[in-house]
Design an enzyme around this catalytic site. Structure first.
Site, PDB file in Angstrom:
ATOM      1  N   ILE A 105     -31.392 -59.911  15.931  1.00 58.61           N
ATOM      2  CA  ILE A 105     -30.665 -60.895  15.112  1.00 58.61           C
ATOM      3  C   ILE A 105     -29.227 -60.924  15.626  1.00 58.61           C
ATOM      4  O   ILE A 105     -28.634 -59.877  15.895  1.00 58.61           O
ATOM      5  CB  ILE A 105     -30.720 -60.560  13.602  1.00 58.61           C
ATOM      6  CG1 ILE A 105     -29.912 -61.585  12.786  1.00 58.61           C
ATOM      7  CG2 ILE A 105     -30.246 -59.158  13.307  1.00 58.61           C
ATOM      8  CD1 ILE A 105     -30.102 -61.470  11.274  1.00 58.61           C
ATOM      9  N   ALA A 106     -28.686 -62.115  15.815  1.00 62.68           N
ATOM     10  CA  ALA A 106     -27.291 -62.214  16.265  1.00 62.68           C
ATOM     11  C   ALA A 106     -26.708 -63.572  15.902  1.00 62.68           C
ATOM     12  O   ALA A 106     -27.400 -64.587  15.923  1.00 62.68           O
ATOM     13  CB  ALA A 106     -27.198 -62.022  17.779  1.00 62.68           C
ATOM     14  N   GLU A 139     -34.475 -51.376  13.203  1.00 60.72           N
ATOM     15  CA  GLU A 139     -33.593 -50.293  13.632  1.00 60.72           C
ATOM     16  C   GLU A 139     -32.197 -50.870  13.816  1.00 60.72           C
ATOM     17  O   GLU A 139     -32.046 -52.024  14.238  1.00 60.72           O
ATOM     18  CB  GLU A 139     -34.024 -49.695  14.982  1.00 60.72           C
ATOM     19  CG  GLU A 139     -35.315 -48.913  14.942  1.00 60.72           C
ATOM     20  CD  GLU A 139     -36.519 -49.799  15.190  1.00 60.72           C
ATOM     21  OE1 GLU A 139     -36.348 -50.882  15.791  1.00 60.72           O
ATOM     22  OE2 GLU A 139     -37.633 -49.420  14.771  1.00 60.72           O
ATOM     23  N   ASN A 144     -23.146 -49.517  13.467  1.00 62.22           N
ATOM     24  CA  ASN A 144     -23.091 -50.964  13.180  1.00 62.22           C
ATOM     25  C   ASN A 144     -23.007 -51.215  11.667  1.00 62.22           C
ATOM     26  O   ASN A 144     -23.991 -51.591  11.008  1.00 62.22           O
ATOM     27  CB  ASN A 144     -24.301 -51.671  13.796  1.00 62.22           C
ATOM     28  CG  ASN A 144     -24.142 -53.176  13.842  1.00 62.22           C
ATOM     29  OD1 ASN A 144     -23.271 -53.732  13.176  1.00 62.22           O
ATOM     30  ND2 ASN A 144     -24.981 -53.845  14.610  1.00 62.22           N
ATOM     31  N   TYR A 151     -28.063 -55.864   5.772  1.00 61.19           N
ATOM     32  CA  TYR A 151     -29.422 -55.417   5.435  1.00 61.19           C
ATOM     33  C   TYR A 151     -29.467 -54.827   4.020  1.00 61.19           C
ATOM     34  O   TYR A 151     -30.418 -55.065   3.271  1.00 61.19           O
ATOM     35  CB  TYR A 151     -29.928 -54.392   6.457  1.00 61.19           C
ATOM     36  CG  TYR A 151     -29.909 -54.896   7.885  1.00 61.19           C
ATOM     37  CD1 TYR A 151     -30.197 -56.224   8.177  1.00 61.19           C
ATOM     38  CD2 TYR A 151     -29.587 -54.058   8.951  1.00 61.19           C
ATOM     39  CE1 TYR A 151     -30.174 -56.698   9.478  1.00 61.19           C
ATOM     40  CE2 TYR A 151     -29.559 -54.510  10.263  1.00 61.19           C
ATOM     41  CZ  TYR A 151     -29.849 -55.835  10.518  1.00 61.19           C
ATOM     42  OH  TYR A 151     -29.814 -56.308  11.798  1.00 61.19           O
TER      43      TYR A 151
END
Ligand SMILES: CC(C)(COP(=O)(O)OP(=O)(O)OC[C@H]1O[C@@H](n2cnc3c(N)ncnc32)[C@H](O)[C@@H]1OP(=O)(O)O)[C@@H](O)C(=O)NCCC(=O)NCCS
Length: 213
Positions: A105-106, A139, A144, A151
């Protein structure tokens, strides 16, 4: 800004790979994206895109002169914006048996902090629900904090630490997961409604079947 969540397609790979290069070490190869889109039976790749602003018409650009043109570029509008393309971010979800796994995801670095990463995660969350997953897992680097905040907002919690998981610097990963029980679904519905209130968003991903190849 009007936004669309949709399945990633082969012509998107160039823009997606350019974003990936700025985010991950090592980035995925273009062939990996092509495999996920065309071959994999478990993969559901998503992009968030926005309409591209039309370039300034040549006549108008001449009329305005070079100074105005430079102004447009510095503000990030017009042609300069077009060069960045229309994809703001992307993600990937693998559905294997009862688990949906967020593979990537970015958000494009120029667009972070606007809720777009959340839209991508919510899209994949909705897709996992549609696919009847029992859990969503992923993960994340222990360093981060931004991604972990995202999340946690969606109910993920840490359930283990994978030592030396990332090859480039041997950093550990948190294993995070969320169980898709009734309470999580209820909370997700609230978060998703909230996203739709805040953004002009068309979701053509989470509730749609994967296009046939
Ligand atoms: C992680 C990432 C996708 C978040 O995307 P984003 O578009 O910047 O995030 P959003 O604006 O949607 O923010 C969503 C949530 O993330 C967290 N967050 C975002 N920016 C943050 C910051 N600067 N500091 C702390 N938390 C932050 C918050 O929980 C936020 O929710 P809130 O707005 O209700 O506080 C983005 O930072 C990114 O692409 N990073 C590089 C790639 C990466 O690390 N991917 C994750 C791999 S596991």
């Amino acid at each position: 800004m009007s936004l669309t969540l949709r399945y990633m397609q082969l012509p998107d790979i160039q823009q997606v790979a350019a974003i990936d290069k700025t985010c991950f070490q090592p980035p995925w190869s273009r062939d990996s994206y092509a495999f996920e889109i065309k071959e994999s039976r478990v993969s559901h790749m998503v992009v968030l895109d926005r309409p591209v602003e039309p370039p300034i018409a040549p006549a108008r650009a001449r009329q305005n002169g070079w100074l105005s043109n430079l102004g447009e570029k510095l503000r990030g509008n017009g042609r300069a914006l077009n060069r960045r393309g229309n994809i703001i971010g992307y993600g990937g979800l693998w559905k294997i048996e009862g688990e949906a796994h967020v593979s990537t995801i970015a958000t494009h670095p120029d667009f972070r902090g606007n809720g777009y990463g959340e839209i991508l995660l919510a899209g994949m969350f909705g897709k996992a629900l549609r696919l009847n997953a029992e859990f969503i897992v992923l993960e994340v680097r222990v360093s981060n904090a931004v991604a972990q905040g995202l999340y946690q907002k969606y109910g993920f919690s840490r359930c283990g630490r994978k030592r030396n998981y990332y090859r480039n610097n041997n950093e550990d990963a948190w294993d995070m997961r969320v169980k898709l029980d009734r309470e999580t679904r209820r909370q997700f519905a609230g978060l998703y409604d909230d996203l739709l209130d805040r953004h002009e968003l068309r979701d053509a991903y989470s509730w749609k079947a994967r296009p046939r190849r």
